[in-house]
Design a protein around this motif. Sequence first.
Motif, short mmCIF file in Angstrom:
data_model
loop_
_atom_site.label_atom_id
_atom_site.label_comp_id
_atom_site.label_asym_id
_atom_site.label_seq_id
_atom_site.Cartn_x
_atom_site.Cartn_y
_atom_site.Cartn_z
N THR A 185 0.81 -1.23 0.00
CA THR A 185 0.00 0.00 0.00
C THR A 185 0.84 1.27 0.00
N LYS A 186 2.15 1.18 0.19
CA LYS A 186 3.06 2.32 0.12
C LYS A 186 4.17 1.96 -0.86
N PRO A 187 4.02 2.30 -2.14
CA PRO A 187 4.96 1.85 -3.18
C PRO A 187 6.41 2.14 -2.82
N GLY A 188 7.25 1.10 -2.95
CA GLY A 188 8.67 1.26 -2.72
C GLY A 188 9.11 1.14 -1.28
N THR A 189 8.15 1.03 -0.34
CA THR A 189 8.50 0.90 1.07
C THR A 189 8.83 -0.55 1.39
N LEU A 190 9.91 -0.77 2.14
CA LEU A 190 10.41 -2.10 2.42
C LEU A 190 10.65 -2.25 3.92
N ALA A 191 10.48 -3.47 4.43
CA ALA A 191 10.84 -3.80 5.82
C ALA A 191 11.77 -5.00 5.80
N THR A 192 12.82 -4.96 6.60
CA THR A 192 13.78 -6.06 6.69
C THR A 192 14.08 -6.37 8.15
N GLY A 193 14.18 -7.66 8.48
CA GLY A 193 14.46 -8.09 9.84
C GLY A 193 15.57 -9.11 9.88
#
Length: 304
Positions: A185-193
């Motif tokens: 829903t937020k183009p280009g937003t990424l999460a990494t863990g």
Amino acid sequence: MEVDECGDVEMGDQNSFQDENEEKSEKEKAQTYLPGQPLKEDEELVCDESAYIVYHEANAGSPCLSFDIIKDNLGDKRDVYPLTAYIVAGSQSDRTHMNNVLVMKVVINYPGLYSRIRTVSHNGAVLAATWSELGRVHIWNLHEPLQALDDVNLMTNYKSGTVPTPIFTFAGHQSEGFGIDWCPTKPGTLATGDCKRNIHIWNPIEGGSWNVDQRPLLGHTDSVEDLQWSPNERNVLDISFSATERHCIRIWDTRAAPNKACMLTTNNAHESDVNVISWNKNEPFIASGGDDGLIQVWDLRHFQ
């Protein structure tokens, strides 16, 4: 069985009858395998190709721990052959320098073992985010290899050209990891863990780069096994952890301060590590899978 004029016996029909009986017997022996059933010493799992409308097998050369389907512009519900699909995968060779990002038949050399790879379409380009055991997350632009798949001349030039390099790299994680997901829903937003509990949020900026928040989301002490953005809430993130004392699932709101972002928690979700999670796109449900062999469904309305 037939007898000719010389009195010879022709066994053709009888042999054919026996072959049909043997074939029928083999089919009767074949059974559908249900997960959890033990296999006998003389039993083996065999793929029944008649169960598929389309069946295709490919060999990547090396084991691939993670792969993703690249969304194309060829339309939905395709039923006219030939059918086309684009797939990206990351290899895990026993020799580090032999690892690659595989885009169908196209190879991009890459250092380190791949633990997770995810794609997204952003600003007219197909991007792939990759995790490696070197503790770095790279972003790759797959435009050229995808074009090469459909053009023989481009393929020749691509193979003989310069080795592609990532368009962005983040080396701020303290260890390797498995959790990675693009926000739908937020183009280009990424999460990494990573495996040392740290979760970083990436926000796209002008010029095709990213601003990675150096303040990790806090609230846990062990490895991030999987994470996934909510398909409907643009700031909500679901994360699964492995821990000695708690095998939990947590819901985070990334608008809050990192040390206060954890909003909902279910402890002891599984008896062992919670390896994978997935949101339901229409209902407030989350499915989780763990090392205990269970797949469980959670109703977010009943989270503590």
